[in-house]
Design a protein around this motif. Structure first.
Motif, mmCIF file in Angstrom:
data_model
loop_
_atom_site.group_PDB
_atom_site.id
_atom_site.type_symbol
_atom_site.label_atom_id
_atom_site.label_comp_id
_atom_site.label_asym_id
_atom_site.label_seq_id
_atom_site.Cartn_x
_atom_site.Cartn_y
_atom_site.Cartn_z
ATOM 1 N N ALA A 78 0.799 5.890 -0.757
ATOM 2 C CA ALA A 78 0.808 4.832 0.247
ATOM 3 C C ALA A 78 0.762 3.457 -0.412
ATOM 4 O O ALA A 78 1.339 2.487 0.092
ATOM 5 N N LEU A 79 0.072 3.365 -1.549
ATOM 6 C CA LEU A 79 -0.026 2.104 -2.269
ATOM 7 C C LEU A 79 1.174 1.872 -3.169
ATOM 8 O O LEU A 79 1.582 0.727 -3.385
ATOM 9 N N ASP A 80 1.754 2.939 -3.691
ATOM 10 C CA ASP A 80 2.841 2.829 -4.663
ATOM 11 C C ASP A 80 3.835 3.954 -4.415
ATOM 12 O O ASP A 80 3.815 4.986 -5.087
ATOM 13 N N PRO A 81 4.724 3.810 -3.432
ATOM 14 C CA PRO A 81 5.642 4.904 -3.066
ATOM 15 C C PRO A 81 6.495 5.354 -4.246
ATOM 16 O O PRO A 81 6.934 4.540 -5.059
ATOM 17 N N VAL A 82 6.712 6.656 -4.334
ATOM 18 C CA VAL A 82 7.513 7.205 -5.420
ATOM 19 C C VAL A 82 8.845 7.761 -4.920
ATOM 20 O O VAL A 82 9.665 8.193 -5.724
ATOM 21 N N LYS A 83 9.067 7.739 -3.620
ATOM 22 C CA LYS A 83 10.322 8.252 -3.078
ATOM 23 C C LYS A 83 10.792 7.352 -1.946
ATOM 24 O O LYS A 83 10.022 7.001 -1.053
ATOM 25 N N LEU A 140 29.622 3.903 6.171
ATOM 26 C CA LEU A 140 28.324 4.407 6.624
ATOM 27 C C LEU A 140 27.288 3.290 6.590
ATOM 28 O O LEU A 140 27.234 2.510 5.636
ATOM 29 N N THR A 141 26.457 3.237 7.608
ATOM 30 C CA THR A 141 25.336 2.315 7.649
ATOM 31 C C THR A 141 24.061 3.107 7.419
ATOM 32 O O THR A 141 23.712 3.992 8.209
ATOM 33 N N LEU A 142 23.371 2.802 6.320
ATOM 34 C CA LEU A 142 22.166 3.538 5.953
ATOM 35 C C LEU A 142 20.953 2.619 5.971
ATOM 36 O O LEU A 142 21.053 1.441 5.654
ATOM 37 N N THR A 143 19.815 3.178 6.330
ATOM 38 C CA THR A 143 18.548 2.462 6.232
ATOM 39 C C THR A 143 17.727 3.075 5.101
ATOM 40 O O THR A 143 17.763 4.290 4.868
ATOM 41 N N ARG A 144 16.985 2.237 4.406
ATOM 42 C CA ARG A 144 16.154 2.667 3.278
ATOM 43 C C ARG A 144 14.695 2.562 3.672
ATOM 44 O O ARG A 144 14.252 1.532 4.184
ATOM 45 N N ALA A 145 13.936 3.630 3.446
ATOM 46 C CA ALA A 145 12.519 3.629 3.808
ATOM 47 C C ALA A 145 11.746 4.532 2.871
ATOM 48 O O ALA A 145 12.280 5.525 2.349
ATOM 49 N N ALA A 146 10.478 4.209 2.653
ATOM 50 C CA ALA A 146 9.609 5.058 1.848
ATOM 51 C C ALA A 146 9.394 6.389 2.552
ATOM 52 O O ALA A 146 9.270 6.454 3.778
ATOM 53 N N ALA A 147 9.384 7.463 1.774
ATOM 54 C CA ALA A 147 9.166 8.807 2.308
ATOM 55 C C ALA A 147 7.785 9.283 1.920
ATOM 56 O O ALA A 147 7.205 8.836 0.924
ATOM 57 N N ASP A 148 7.248 10.248 2.707
ATOM 58 C CA ASP A 148 5.893 10.726 2.435
ATOM 59 C C ASP A 148 5.854 12.204 2.080
ATOM 60 O O ASP A 148 4.790 12.803 2.073
ATOM 61 N N ASP A 149 7.021 12.787 1.745
ATOM 62 C CA ASP A 149 7.027 14.231 1.519
ATOM 63 C C ASP A 149 6.895 14.694 0.073
ATOM 64 O O ASP A 149 6.816 15.888 -0.161
ATOM 65 N N PRO A 150 6.876 13.825 -0.975
ATOM 66 C CA PRO A 150 6.710 14.375 -2.313
ATOM 67 C C PRO A 150 5.406 15.134 -2.509
ATOM 68 O O PRO A 150 5.332 16.031 -3.331
ATOM 69 N N PHE A 151 4.358 14.792 -1.753
ATOM 70 C CA PHE A 151 3.085 15.490 -1.884
ATOM 71 C C PHE A 151 2.692 16.075 -0.534
ATOM 72 O O PHE A 151 2.633 15.367 0.471
ATOM 73 N N TYR A 152 2.442 17.349 -0.533
ATOM 74 C CA TYR A 152 2.162 18.039 0.723
ATOM 75 C C TYR A 152 0.789 17.697 1.269
ATOM 76 O O TYR A 152 0.585 17.598 2.476
ATOM 77 N N ASP A 153 -0.186 17.499 0.395
ATOM 78 C CA ASP A 153 -1.558 17.222 0.813
ATOM 79 C C ASP A 153 -1.666 15.775 1.291
ATOM 80 O O ASP A 153 -2.012 14.883 0.533
#
Length: 285
Positions: free
Chosen positions: A210-215, A187-200
């Motif tokens: 945005a400054l310090d991604p947690v996921k 499998l070839t996977l790409t790694r990227a920051a996600a923005d869904d841990p916080f809904y607001d």
């Protein structure tokens, strides 16, 4: 008999019982079981014992974890028929026309919530604690699509609670494991920051992310996120009174695998479920 040695269902095609609902055939079932066994290798590597989380989560507990503030769209409530409806049910009335009474519980949307709530008020010690579990999770979605987006699915998680440095190391080793296993499986996977841990997405927590991604998510070539590494900081430790000895409120992090999505990624990469299963068996041998 297929090339992978699995017995087919002669003359039978398993149909979807409804949107977001799938019954896996024998080959895909073997893929799911085999993949979960392989992904459980992270727990073995990190000495994370296997536990089994609860099938329901209290809305009171989830509210204390900001679940409804962050994910108001995902919750799937558990209800029971009101006592006055039981005679109607017994006489053949349509169940969908009868009222449900809230139970104060939701079906889990992630495996780690039940584990974290079970540790409320505990001290995990100076060395911290790791746990591994696989659970059936449920999420309301705007749409459903094959194995990529299901109403109910299996999520394998390896959870850490302890020090800030320990939580970071847990994610580093977890991310390395994801890429290692992906390579073995072709499998070839790409790694990227996600923005869904916080809904607001317009709030201060979104700006912090945005400054310090947690996921960070690991995605297949078609964009399907099949694994993630999640840094919780000391949020759950503070909210649930979980301590790490003299270090104070425990920091936590988890590595999560959407097992049906790994099945999807394998079929996408290898062209068929049979070939994907053959590749999995070769990788696991």
């Amino acid at each position: 008999m297929s090339a992978s040695g699995m017995t087919a269902l002669p003359g039978i095609e398993l149909q979807s019982p409804g949107p977001g609902l799938i019954t896996l055939d024998p080959v895909r079932t073997a893929l799911l079981r085999g993949l979960d066994d392989l992904l459980s290798g992270l727990a073995a590597r990190l000495s994370a014992p296997e536990v089994l989380g609860p099938p329901l989560l209290s809305v009171e507990g989830l509210a204390r974890l900001d679940f409804f503030r962050n994910f108001p769209h995902l919750g799937v409530p558990a209800g029971r028929f009101a006592p006055e409806t039981l005679d109607g049910l017994a006489s053949g009335e349509a169940p969908q026309d009868l009222p449900l009474v809230p139970t104060g519980h939701l079906l889990p949307s992630a495996t780690c919530y039940g584990l974290l709530l079970s540790l409320e008020g505990q001290d995990v010690g100076e060395d911290g604690l790791r746990l591994s579990a696989v659970g059936r999770c449920f999420r309301n979605e705007t749409h459903y699509e094959g194995l990529r987006r299901l109403w109910g699915f299996h999520m394998r998680e390896v959870l850490y609670l302890g020090t800030k440095d320990g939580a970071g190391e847990h994610l580093e080793r977890g991310g390395e494991f994801v890429q290692e296993v992906a390579g073995r499986l072709g499998l070839t996977l790409t790694r990227a920051a996600a923005d869904d841990p916080f809904y607001d997405k317009g709030g201060s927590r979104a700006r912090l992310m945005a400054l310090d991604p947690v996921k960070f998510e690991y995605s297949a070539p078609d964009g399907t996120a099949i694994a993630s590494v999640n840094r919780h900081r000391n949020f759950f430790g503070e909210r649930l009174g979980i301590r790490a000895g003299s270090h104070g409120s425990a920091y936590s992090s988890c590595v999560a695998f959407g097992v049906e999505r790994w099945v999807h990624a394998m079929i996408l990469a290898h062209g068929s479920a049979d070939r994907a299963l053959d590749h999995l068996r070769a990788a696991a041998s």
